[in-house]
Design an enzyme around this catalytic site. Structure first.
Site, PDB file in Angstrom:
ATOM      1  N   THR A 129       0.911  -1.186  -0.120  1.00 42.54           N
ATOM      2  CA  THR A 129       0.020  -0.275  -0.067  1.00 42.54           C
ATOM      3  C   THR A 129       0.954   1.237  -0.094  1.00 42.54           C
ATOM      4  O   THR A 129       1.606   1.585   0.980  1.00 42.54           O
ATOM      5  CB  THR A 129      -0.867  -0.134   1.172  1.00 42.54           C
ATOM      6  OG1 THR A 129      -1.733  -1.447   1.282  1.00 42.54           O
ATOM      7  CG2 THR A 129      -1.849   1.356   1.335  1.00 42.54           C
ATOM      8  N   GLU A 159      -3.283  -5.199  -2.449  1.00 40.48           N
ATOM      9  CA  GLU A 159      -4.058  -6.094  -1.787  1.00 40.48           C
ATOM     10  C   GLU A 159      -5.141  -5.603  -0.864  1.00 40.48           C
ATOM     11  O   GLU A 159      -5.329  -4.469  -0.629  1.00 40.48           O
ATOM     12  CB  GLU A 159      -2.833  -6.815  -0.968  1.00 40.48           C
ATOM     13  CG  GLU A 159      -2.195  -5.889   0.060  1.00 40.48           C
ATOM     14  CD  GLU A 159      -2.675  -5.788   1.417  1.00 40.48           C
ATOM     15  OE1 GLU A 159      -3.942  -6.551   1.866  1.00 40.48           O
ATOM     16  OE2 GLU A 159      -2.312  -4.848   2.380  1.00 40.48           O
ATOM     17  N   PHE A 160      -5.974  -6.600  -0.896  1.00 38.01           N
ATOM     18  CA  PHE A 160      -7.281  -6.328   0.003  1.00 38.01           C
ATOM     19  C   PHE A 160      -7.443  -7.396   1.018  1.00 38.01           C
ATOM     20  O   PHE A 160      -8.559  -7.860   1.218  1.00 38.01           O
ATOM     21  CB  PHE A 160      -8.652  -6.212  -0.926  1.00 38.01           C
ATOM     22  CG  PHE A 160      -8.566  -5.342  -1.836  1.00 38.01           C
ATOM     23  CD1 PHE A 160      -8.368  -3.915  -1.826  1.00 38.01           C
ATOM     24  CD2 PHE A 160      -8.275  -5.619  -3.156  1.00 38.01           C
ATOM     25  CE1 PHE A 160      -8.133  -2.962  -2.747  1.00 38.01           C
ATOM     26  CE2 PHE A 160      -8.004  -4.732  -4.263  1.00 38.01           C
ATOM     27  CZ  PHE A 160      -8.091  -3.329  -3.965  1.00 38.01           C
ATOM     28  N   LEU A 161      -6.428  -7.806   1.929  1.00 41.12           N
ATOM     29  CA  LEU A 161      -6.739  -8.823   2.932  1.00 41.12           C
ATOM     30  C   LEU A 161      -7.100  -8.456   4.109  1.00 41.12           C
ATOM     31  O   LEU A 161      -6.849  -7.349   4.576  1.00 41.12           O
ATOM     32  CB  LEU A 161      -5.243  -9.436   3.019  1.00 41.12           C
ATOM     33  CG  LEU A 161      -4.300  -9.780   1.992  1.00 41.12           C
ATOM     34  CD1 LEU A 161      -3.120 -10.790   2.779  1.00 41.12           C
ATOM     35  CD2 LEU A 161      -5.232 -10.976   1.200  1.00 41.12           C
ATOM     36  N   ARG A 162      -8.062  -9.369   4.774  1.00 40.90           N
ATOM     37  CA  ARG A 162      -8.549  -8.881   6.111  1.00 40.90           C
ATOM     38  C   ARG A 162      -7.764 -10.051   6.999  1.00 40.90           C
ATOM     39  O   ARG A 162      -7.853 -11.149   6.656  1.00 40.90           O
ATOM     40  CB  ARG A 162     -10.176  -8.928   6.031  1.00 40.90           C
ATOM     41  CG  ARG A 162     -11.040  -8.320   4.992  1.00 40.90           C
ATOM     42  CD  ARG A 162     -12.180  -8.829   5.109  1.00 40.90           C
ATOM     43  NE  ARG A 162     -12.194  -9.933   4.288  1.00 40.90           N
ATOM     44  CZ  ARG A 162     -13.213 -11.099   4.462  1.00 40.90           C
ATOM     45  NH1 ARG A 162     -14.413 -10.580   5.076  1.00 40.90           N
ATOM     46  NH2 ARG A 162     -13.368 -12.299   3.888  1.00 40.90           N
ATOM     47  N   LYS A 215      -6.977   1.296  -3.020  1.00 42.78           N
ATOM     48  CA  LYS A 215      -6.874   0.744  -1.349  1.00 42.78           C
ATOM     49  C   LYS A 215      -7.005   1.768  -0.593  1.00 42.78           C
ATOM     50  O   LYS A 215      -7.645   1.623   0.644  1.00 42.78           O
ATOM     51  CB  LYS A 215      -5.392  -0.012  -1.272  1.00 42.78           C
ATOM     52  CG  LYS A 215      -5.174  -0.441   0.096  1.00 42.78           C
ATOM     53  CD  LYS A 215      -6.049  -1.620   0.290  1.00 42.78           C
ATOM     54  CE  LYS A 215      -5.811  -2.362   1.817  1.00 42.78           C
ATOM     55  NZ  LYS A 215      -4.534  -2.689   2.094  1.00 42.78           N
ATOM     56  N   LEU A 261     -21.313  -1.833  10.862  1.00 41.70           N
ATOM     57  CA  LEU A 261     -22.159  -0.836  11.906  1.00 41.70           C
ATOM     58  C   LEU A 261     -22.182  -1.181  13.191  1.00 41.70           C
ATOM     59  O   LEU A 261     -23.247  -1.112  13.958  1.00 41.70           O
ATOM     60  CB  LEU A 261     -23.738  -0.736  11.086  1.00 41.70           C
ATOM     61  CG  LEU A 261     -23.762   0.312  10.072  1.00 41.70           C
ATOM     62  CD1 LEU A 261     -24.971   0.314   9.338  1.00 41.70           C
ATOM     63  CD2 LEU A 261     -23.108   1.375  10.080  1.00 41.70           C
ATOM     64  N   CYS A 271      -2.940  -1.546   9.540  1.00 43.31           N
ATOM     65  CA  CYS A 271      -3.133  -1.176   8.091  1.00 43.31           C
ATOM     66  C   CYS A 271      -4.145   0.279   8.521  1.00 43.31           C
ATOM     67  O   CYS A 271      -3.741   1.386   7.790  1.00 43.31           O
ATOM     68  CB  CYS A 271      -3.682  -1.953   7.285  1.00 43.31           C
ATOM     69  SG  CYS A 271      -2.943  -3.387   7.062  1.00 43.31           S
TER      70      CYS A 271
END
Length: 447
Positions: A129, A159-162, A215, A261, A271
């Site tokens: 990122t 990347e879009f890692l959780r 990102k 929510l 991050c």
């Protein structure tokens, strides 16, 4: 012939990406400057807790019984340059000390070490990122340093890692974004990601700046949604409302949606906070800081939640000093299914209460050792009941399933006072009250 893949940097992102690429059928060579990390990964062990990652690693690490042998690790940049056709850069971009901006030194160093060894056409793919504009600069530097010149091409693939779902997110991504400048680069990345694309993952082709912005924009939107419901929790506290019911009601609006929510003590981790701040810093450098001034308030709301949890704890204990009070903290990591305690709201709250004289004991299913390194003066316990023993108040600060499954009656047998404060709005108030507990949660003064 399938391209050979290298992964530069074998931390959380890199180790996951390397193992996933091997799972997708590619020959993979990972590189890291740390011999200890290389040795650990080569033995099929990972330096962090991530569900499913170690098992995936062991299915492919060379020399492991029953493994595919498609995955190896090294400390040699020369070796990976000779080996690879596609080089993924997966190093960290932490926040600079004393600044909001991202520290690009690890990314720059990776390019400086790789490029001089690139003697044949290849694709270098940034996954880190980075501030928008970095890819164009790095593409020029790559062409300048690589013996093969412009045939060492750059692409950007954020990347879009959780954390807690990283393996799933890599093997079955909800989208694949690639910033490219040629059809050749696009074709090569389509080949790398052909399996998830065939399964239905959208493949979005764009330019460098847009790929870099995806990102930052996604994280900023997510942070905004979390801080919005936490701001509503502050209003609910003042107006005697119930933020959980409020979130349920507005979540049925399909334009808003129900996810993220749940009001609580806010977000943390390695991050989201630093990416939010780096985005603001970069907007300022580009002369469009006013476009992102709202993110300062998002950050402020988030940080304010921690202090509000401390004050709610003080109120539950009678409103005076924490001196002599025993406080049990359930949770140390910034989120469940992880051992990551970086910028953890739970640990921050525990630390603040400890500094104000409270006797704090923490339990977390996976994060104890990392927490102990960061906050060695806190007390730690091997189980939730051990942490709660003799406590005047119990704080639920990380929403592990283990804590939701606790028996309130059994836990009530070991505490000094049956008081629980739910900092994540994840427990059942009726269940705890039936067992004789005083239950209180942020944004729910009457729940």
């Amino acid at each position: 012939m399938a391209p050979k893949i290298t992964v530069i940097g074998t931390g959380y992102l890199g180790a996951t990406h390397a193992a996933a690429m091997a799972e997708l059928g590619f020959e993979v060579l990972g590189v890291d400057i740390s011999p200890e990390k290389v040795e650990m990964l080569s033995a099929g062990r990972v330096p962090m807790y991530e569900p499913g990652l170690e098992e995936l690693l062991r299915r492919h690490v060379a020399g492991f019984e029953g493994s595919s042998g498609r995955l190896r690790f090294t400390t040699s940049y020369e070796e990976i340059a000779e080996f690879g056709d596609v080089h993924f850069v997966c190093v960290n971009t932490p926040q600079k000390h004393g600044e909001y901006a991202a520290d690009m030194s690890y990314v720059d160093t990776a390019f400086e070490q790789l490029a001089p060894h690139l003697r044949r056409p290849c694709l270098v793919v940034g996954k880190s990122t980075v501030p928008v504009g970095s890819a164009a600069r790095l593409a020029d530097r790559l062409a300048e340093l690589a013996p093969v010149g412009e045939d060492a091409e750059l692409a950007w693939n954020p990347e879009f890692l959780r954390e807690g779902f990283a393996v799933q997110d890599t093997l079955h991504p909800d989208r694949i974004v690639v910033g490219v400048t040629s059809e050749r680069a696009e074709k090569q990345l389509r080949e790398v990601y052909q399996t998830p694309v065939a399964e239905g993952s959208p493949f979005i082709v764009t330019d460098y700046p847009t790929a870099e912005l995806v990102k930052a924009s996604a994280n900023s939107f997510l942070a905004t949604k979390i801080s919005f419901i936490n701001a509503m929790a502050e209003v609910c506290e003042a107006a005697d409302g119930d933020v959980v019911k409020l979130a349920e009601a507005i979540g049925h609006d399909e334009r808003i949606g129900k996810k993220f929510l749940r009001a609580g003590i806010g977000f943390g981790g390695g991050c989201l906070p630093k990416d939010l701040r780096a985005f603001m810093a970069r907007a300022g450098e580009l002369g469009v800081d006013q476009a992102l001034t709202f993110l300062r308030e998002i950050d402020s709301i988030n940080m304010r939640r921690r202090g509000q949890m401390v004050e709610l704890t003080r109120e539950a204990l009678g409103g005076g000093s924490f001196l002599g009070k025993r406080v049990a903290v359930l949770g140390a990591t910034f989120k469940p299914d992880s051992d990551d305690v970086r910028d953890s709201p739970a640990l921050n709250v525990a630390g603040q209460i400890h500094l104000q004289g409270g006797q704090v004991t923490v339990y977390d299913p996976k994060g104890i050792e990392n927490a102990r390194r960061l906050f060695p003066t806190l007390g730690y316990a091997p189980t939730a009941p051990d942490a709660a023993r003799g406590a005047d108040v119990v704080l639920h600060l990380t929403e592990w399933q283990e804590f939701r499954d606790l028996d309130p009656a059994a836990l009530g047998q070991v505490v000094a006072e049956r008081r629980i404060l739910d900092g994540r709005n994840a427990l059942d108030p009726e269940l705890w009250r039936e067992a004789g507990w005083t239950y209180r949660a942020l944004g729910r003064p009457r729940a």
